[in-house]
Design a protein around this motif. Sequence first.
Motif, mmCIF file in Angstrom:
data_model
loop_
_atom_site.group_PDB
_atom_site.id
_atom_site.type_symbol
_atom_site.label_atom_id
_atom_site.label_comp_id
_atom_site.label_asym_id
_atom_site.label_seq_id
_atom_site.Cartn_x
_atom_site.Cartn_y
_atom_site.Cartn_z
ATOM 1 N N GLY A 67 -1.800 4.326 11.295
ATOM 2 C CA GLY A 67 -2.176 3.904 9.948
ATOM 3 C C GLY A 67 -2.210 5.040 8.939
ATOM 4 O O GLY A 67 -2.447 4.810 7.754
ATOM 5 N N ALA A 68 -1.938 6.259 9.397
ATOM 6 C CA ALA A 68 -2.011 7.414 8.485
ATOM 7 C C ALA A 68 -0.865 7.423 7.477
ATOM 8 O O ALA A 68 -0.950 8.107 6.458
ATOM 9 N N GLY A 69 0.212 6.705 7.795
ATOM 10 C CA GLY A 69 1.332 6.635 6.846
ATOM 11 C C GLY A 69 2.601 7.315 7.329
ATOM 12 O O GLY A 69 3.496 7.596 6.536
ATOM 13 N N LYS A 70 2.708 7.546 8.628
ATOM 14 C CA LYS A 70 3.882 8.256 9.172
ATOM 15 C C LYS A 70 5.173 7.501 8.871
ATOM 16 O O LYS A 70 6.125 8.072 8.330
ATOM 17 N N THR A 71 5.214 6.219 9.238
ATOM 18 C CA THR A 71 6.439 5.432 9.037
ATOM 19 C C THR A 71 6.816 5.413 7.562
ATOM 20 O O THR A 71 7.985 5.631 7.199
ATOM 21 N N THR A 72 5.830 5.202 6.709
ATOM 22 C CA THR A 72 6.059 5.144 5.260
ATOM 23 C C THR A 72 6.671 6.449 4.757
ATOM 24 O O THR A 72 7.670 6.451 4.036
ATOM 25 N N ARG A 116 -4.195 9.592 -0.383
ATOM 26 C CA ARG A 116 -3.745 9.572 -1.773
ATOM 27 C C ARG A 116 -2.587 8.594 -1.903
ATOM 28 O O ARG A 116 -2.226 7.925 -0.938
HETATM 29 P P1 ADP Z 1 1.685 4.860 10.641
HETATM 30 O O1 ADP Z 1 3.171 4.810 10.854
HETATM 31 O O2 ADP Z 1 1.147 6.257 10.591
HETATM 32 O O3 ADP Z 1 0.913 4.018 11.599
HETATM 33 P P2 ADP Z 1 2.283 3.309 8.262
HETATM 34 O O4 ADP Z 1 3.264 4.109 7.478
HETATM 35 O O5 ADP Z 1 2.809 2.184 9.084
HETATM 36 O O6 ADP Z 1 1.387 4.275 9.172
HETATM 37 O O7 ADP Z 1 1.180 2.790 7.224
HETATM 38 C C1 ADP Z 1 0.143 1.900 7.631
HETATM 39 C C2 ADP Z 1 -0.148 0.924 6.512
HETATM 40 O O8 ADP Z 1 -0.696 1.624 5.400
HETATM 41 C C3 ADP Z 1 1.082 0.208 6.000
HETATM 42 O O9 ADP Z 1 0.711 -1.101 5.639
HETATM 43 C C4 ADP Z 1 1.489 1.021 4.784
HETATM 44 O O10 ADP Z 1 2.174 0.243 3.836
HETATM 45 C C5 ADP Z 1 0.137 1.480 4.249
HETATM 46 N N1 ADP Z 1 0.195 2.798 3.603
HETATM 47 C C6 ADP Z 1 0.948 3.865 3.954
HETATM 48 N N2 ADP Z 1 0.704 4.933 3.166
HETATM 49 C C7 ADP Z 1 -0.248 4.538 2.292
HETATM 50 C C8 ADP Z 1 -0.944 5.188 1.201
HETATM 51 N N3 ADP Z 1 -0.718 6.468 0.869
HETATM 52 N N4 ADP Z 1 -1.857 4.487 0.523
HETATM 53 C C9 ADP Z 1 -2.119 3.196 0.856
HETATM 54 N N5 ADP Z 1 -1.509 2.518 1.851
HETATM 55 C C10 ADP Z 1 -0.585 3.172 2.572
#
Ligand code: ADP
Length: 212
Positions: free
Chosen positions: A22-27, A197
Motif C-alpha cells: 500500500g506504500a505506492g510501489k506499483t503506482t 504525499r
Molecule cells: P503497493 O504496490 O506498494 O502495494 P499501490 O501502488 O498499489 O501500492 O498503491 C496502493 C493504493 O494506494 C492504490 O489504490 C493506489 O492508487 C493508492 N495510492 C498510491 N499512491 C498514493 C498516494 N501518494 N496518495 C494516495 N493514494 C495513493
Amino acid sequence: MEEKNTACAKRGRFIVFEGIDGAGKTTQIELLERALRAEGRRVWRTAEPTESVSGGLLRDALGGVTKRTACEMAALFVLDRIFHNVNPVSGIERMLADGVDVICDRYYYSSLAYQGSEIDGDWVRDMNLNCPEIRRPDLCVFLDLTPEQSMQRIDCGRVTHEIYETAERLTRVRKRFFEVFDSLKETDRICVVNAARSIEEIHADILALLQS
Ligand code: ADP
Ligand code: MG
C-alpha cells in the motif's frame, strides 16, 4: 578501448522499489517507467516473486495454499532471486548488459526485513549479500508510509481484529527495514522517500534521485 567504453556507458540502471503493502510501489513504478520511456530509454519492469517455478512456490505459500517454514521461505526467495538475476533469456544481468533499465518491485531488502525479523537475520543476510549471483541495485527507493496510512489505502473492510494484527506486524517490519538500511549504508544507495504525499510529488522526488 573505445568500444568497451561505449558498452559501459550503455549499461542499464538497476532500480529497486521497496515499501510495505500500500506504500505506492506499483503506482510509482508505472510512472517512472513511463517517464524513462519518454526519455527514450528501454525499460524492463519486473517483480519478486518472479513468474518462474520458484516464484510460483512462493506465491502459493504467501497465499496460504501451501505451508512453508520461515527458513524455507527465505531459501526459496534466494533461489528465485538468483534465477531472476541470471536467467539468460530475461534475467536482470542480461537486461542491464543490453542497456535496458530494470525496475524491480521488491528485492533482497524485503527478505532482510520480513524473513530477517522472523528467523536468524544474519543467515538471511549472508545468503543474499554474499551470493555472487545476486546483484546489488544501483538505487533502492524506499516508499515510507506508516502501517496505519498504508492500511487506510488498501483496507477493503477487513475485521478489526485482523487489522490490528497486520498493523503490529507491519510496524515491526518497517522498523526492521530501517535497521537493514542502516546496516547497508556503506554499500547500497538507499533513498527513503516520504510516501504520505501526493503521487505527483513523490514521482518528482524519484526523478530527481535518478538525476543526482
Ligand atoms: P503497493 O504496490 O506498494 O502495494 P499501490 O501502488 O498499489 O501500492 O498503491 C496502493 C493504493 O494506494 C492504490 O489504490 C493506489 O492508487 C493508492 N495510492 C498510491 N499512491 C498514493 C498516494 N501518494 N496518495 C494516495 N493514494 C495513493
Ligand atoms: Mg504493488
